[in-house]
Design a protein around this motif. Structure first.
Motif, PDB file in Angstrom:
ATOM      1  N   ASP A 160       0.845  -1.201   0.000  1.00  0.00           N
ATOM      2  CA  ASP A 160       0.000   0.000   0.000  1.00  0.00           C
ATOM      3  C   ASP A 160       0.882   1.254   0.000  1.00  0.00           C
ATOM      4  O   ASP A 160       0.679   2.181  -0.790  1.00  0.00           O
ATOM      5  N   ASN A 161       1.905   1.264   0.854  1.00  0.00           N
ATOM      6  CA  ASN A 161       2.830   2.408   0.899  1.00  0.00           C
ATOM      7  C   ASN A 161       3.574   2.573  -0.421  1.00  0.00           C
ATOM      8  O   ASN A 161       3.728   3.690  -0.916  1.00  0.00           O
ATOM      9  N   ALA A 162       4.048   1.433  -0.966  1.00  0.00           N
ATOM     10  CA  ALA A 162       4.813   1.503  -2.222  1.00  0.00           C
ATOM     11  C   ALA A 162       3.957   2.184  -3.299  1.00  0.00           C
ATOM     12  O   ALA A 162       4.444   3.013  -4.067  1.00  0.00           O
ATOM     13  N   LYS A 164       1.301   4.212  -2.671  1.00  0.00           N
ATOM     14  CA  LYS A 164       1.004   5.592  -2.249  1.00  0.00           C
ATOM     15  C   LYS A 164       2.163   6.542  -2.532  1.00  0.00           C
ATOM     16  O   LYS A 164       1.967   7.677  -2.917  1.00  0.00           O
ATOM     17  N   TYR A 165       3.389   6.051  -2.291  1.00  0.00           N
ATOM     18  CA  TYR A 165       4.542   6.963  -2.384  1.00  0.00           C
ATOM     19  C   TYR A 165       5.312   6.790  -3.701  1.00  0.00           C
ATOM     20  O   TYR A 165       6.496   7.093  -3.775  1.00  0.00           O
ATOM     21  N   THR A 166       4.617   6.265  -4.728  1.00  0.00           N
ATOM     22  CA  THR A 166       5.196   6.183  -6.070  1.00  0.00           C
ATOM     23  C   THR A 166       4.313   6.999  -7.014  1.00  0.00           C
ATOM     24  O   THR A 166       3.091   6.818  -7.014  1.00  0.00           O
ATOM     25  N   GLY A 218      -3.302  10.237   2.254  1.00  0.00           N
ATOM     26  CA  GLY A 218      -4.023   9.591   3.355  1.00  0.00           C
ATOM     27  C   GLY A 218      -3.052   8.862   4.266  1.00  0.00           C
ATOM     28  O   GLY A 218      -1.855   8.782   3.980  1.00  0.00           O
ATOM     29  N   GLY A 219      -3.557   8.328   5.366  1.00  0.00           N
ATOM     30  CA  GLY A 219      -2.673   7.637   6.322  1.00  0.00           C
ATOM     31  C   GLY A 219      -2.394   8.526   7.523  1.00  0.00           C
ATOM     32  O   GLY A 219      -2.536   9.745   7.448  1.00  0.00           O
ATOM     33  N   VAL A 220      -2.044   7.882   8.634  1.00  0.00           N
ATOM     34  CA  VAL A 220      -1.820   8.641   9.866  1.00  0.00           C
ATOM     35  C   VAL A 220      -0.459   8.342  10.480  1.00  0.00           C
ATOM     36  O   VAL A 220      -0.188   8.710  11.610  1.00  0.00           O
ATOM     37  N   GLY A 221       0.402   7.631   9.761  1.00  0.00           N
ATOM     38  CA  GLY A 221       1.733   7.352  10.292  1.00  0.00           C
ATOM     39  C   GLY A 221       1.766   6.173  11.250  1.00  0.00           C
ATOM     40  O   GLY A 221       2.592   6.118  12.166  1.00  0.00           O
ATOM     41  N   LEU A 222       0.844   5.213  11.076  1.00  0.00           N
ATOM     42  CA  LEU A 222       0.819   4.052  11.970  1.00  0.00           C
ATOM     43  C   LEU A 222       1.242   2.757  11.279  1.00  0.00           C
ATOM     44  O   LEU A 222       1.672   1.804  11.930  1.00  0.00           O
ATOM     45  N   GLY A 223       1.119   2.721   9.930  1.00  0.00           N
ATOM     46  CA  GLY A 223       1.295   1.471   9.178  1.00  0.00           C
ATOM     47  C   GLY A 223       2.612   0.768   9.457  1.00  0.00           C
ATOM     48  O   GLY A 223       2.635  -0.408   9.827  1.00  0.00           O
ATOM     49  N   LEU A 224       3.722   1.470   9.299  1.00  0.00           N
ATOM     50  CA  LEU A 224       5.027   0.817   9.450  1.00  0.00           C
ATOM     51  C   LEU A 224       5.285   0.407  10.894  1.00  0.00           C
ATOM     52  O   LEU A 224       5.964  -0.588  11.149  1.00  0.00           O
ATOM     53  N   ASN A 225       4.753   1.179  11.831  1.00  0.00           N
ATOM     54  CA  ASN A 225       4.894   0.819  13.242  1.00  0.00           C
ATOM     55  C   ASN A 225       4.224  -0.539  13.498  1.00  0.00           C
ATOM     56  O   ASN A 225       4.784  -1.418  14.165  1.00  0.00           O
ATOM     57  N   ILE A 226       3.042  -0.724  12.918  1.00  0.00           N
ATOM     58  CA  ILE A 226       2.315  -1.991  13.082  1.00  0.00           C
ATOM     59  C   ILE A 226       3.044  -3.131  12.364  1.00  0.00           C
ATOM     60  O   ILE A 226       3.245  -4.212  12.929  1.00  0.00           O
ATOM     61  N   GLY A 247      13.600   5.523  -5.494  1.00  0.00           N
ATOM     62  CA  GLY A 247      12.741   4.413  -5.064  1.00  0.00           C
ATOM     63  C   GLY A 247      13.241   3.737  -3.805  1.00  0.00           C
ATOM     64  O   GLY A 247      14.298   4.088  -3.272  1.00  0.00           O
ATOM     65  N   SER A 248      12.448   2.789  -3.329  1.00  0.00           N
ATOM     66  CA  SER A 248      12.770   2.091  -2.077  1.00  0.00           C
ATOM     67  C   SER A 248      12.495   0.606  -2.213  1.00  0.00           C
ATOM     68  O   SER A 248      11.661   0.192  -3.008  1.00  0.00           O
ATOM     69  N   THR A 249      13.196  -0.168  -1.374  1.00  0.00           N
ATOM     70  CA  THR A 249      12.853  -1.578  -1.193  1.00  0.00           C
ATOM     71  C   THR A 249      12.680  -1.813   0.299  1.00  0.00           C
ATOM     72  O   THR A 249      13.606  -1.596   1.076  1.00  0.00           O
TER      73      THR A 249
END
Ligand code: ADP
Length: 271
Positions: A160-162, A164-166, A218-226, A247-249
């Motif tokens: 989802d992040n990949a 969102k941030y692409t 969108g998002g609240v900054g919780l995804g990666l923490n979880i 880009g990122s991996t």
């Protein structure tokens, strides 16, 4: 009515954010700033889909019964916005459980490859909306012992992040790679990337690299923490390789110890 919903959300979110940040070791001022940002983001995230749902319900109420079949798009809107809200609420619930140590991790055997394939299918529509090419390099079945639902949530967060941030027209790939000691689930994107400093912070609760830019996504900054929490509960870790604007991996590294038996090696190899 919307005003009342806004007040209602804030009344729920303020105590919840205090609860969630309760055991944080951050300085008080920083924690308070984080909570304010969280409340603003989470209120926005819950209110926007709710407004769309209400508008769509109003449109449907005006229709004749037989017309409803012809107006599936309103129902689809309601469905997808409810899903967004459900996702945020389930993220908040996982965090609350993690916070009071009541999060249980099931240990059941499941096929990691078919889980990855399922996630690609699930995320294809989202990728298509942004004209992002979502591909997979997954390989044969791998029987893994762990919590399928929670690992699904962690992998979904990375994909989802990949997306969102692409930026539009970019590429995202999900790979499952087997090594001697570990298995890696890699999510590669051609997106905005992260600096070394940002990389060090992204797993912190409520952290977002650029709030103004991220507001659109969108998002609240919780995804990666979880995701980080769930992966650590399986004895693994999340590794990030990233170059700003290239880009990122994000790789979920899981110990092979949880495999049912040594699965035959395939083309997807790593150390
Ligand atoms: P959210 O996406 O809800 O803001 P996350 O905890 O999932 O929260 O991510 C934290 C931040 O890390 C994001 O706001 C974003 O700035 C950054 N980030 C996460 N994934 C990526 C990625 N694939 N590429 C670039 N930045 C990312």
């Amino acid at each position: 009515f919307l005003f009342l919903i806004g007040i209602g959300s804030i009344a729920v979110l303020i105590p919840m954010s205090y609860f969630l940040a309760g055991k944080s070791l951050q300085p008080i001022k920083e924690t308070f700033e984080d909570q304010k940002k969280f409340i603003a983001n989470a209120s926005h995230e819950l209110r926007t889909p709710l407004t769309v749902i209400q508008t769509n319900v109003e449109v449907l109420k005006l229709k004749e019964e037989e017309q409803i079949k012809d107006n599936m798009k309103w129902l689809n809107n309601i469905g997808s916005e409810s899903e967004t809200m459900a996702k945020l609420i389930s993220d908040l619930l996982i965090l609350a459980q993690a916070e009071n140590q009541s999060l249980s991790i099931e240990k059941e055997l499941f096929d990691l490859s078919s889980l990855c394939e399922q996630i690609v299918v699930l995320m294809t529509e989202l990728a298509n909306e942004k004209e992002i090419e979502l591909s997979a390099n997954i390989g044969p079945a791998i029987q893994y012992r762990g919590d399928e639902e929670k690992l699904k949530q962690a992998i979904r967060i990375l994909v989802d992040n990949a997306i969102k941030y692409t930026p539009e027209g970019g590429k995202v790939q999900l790979c499952l790679v087997q090594g001697k000691r570990n298995i890696a689930i890699e999510v590669k994107d051609t997106g905005v990337g992260l600096t070394e400093e940002e990389k060090a912070k992204v797993f912190s609760r409520f952290y977002r690299v650029d709030d103004a830019r991220n507001r659109e996504t969108g998002g609240v900054g919780l995804g990666l923490n979880i995701a980080d929490y769930v992966v650590k509960k399986h004895g693994g870790k999340i590794k990030i390789e990233s170059v700003p604007n290239m880009g990122s991996t994000f790789s979920i590294i899981l110990p092979r110890a949880n495999l049912k038996s040594e699965t035959k090696k395939n083309n997807n190899q790593m150390d």
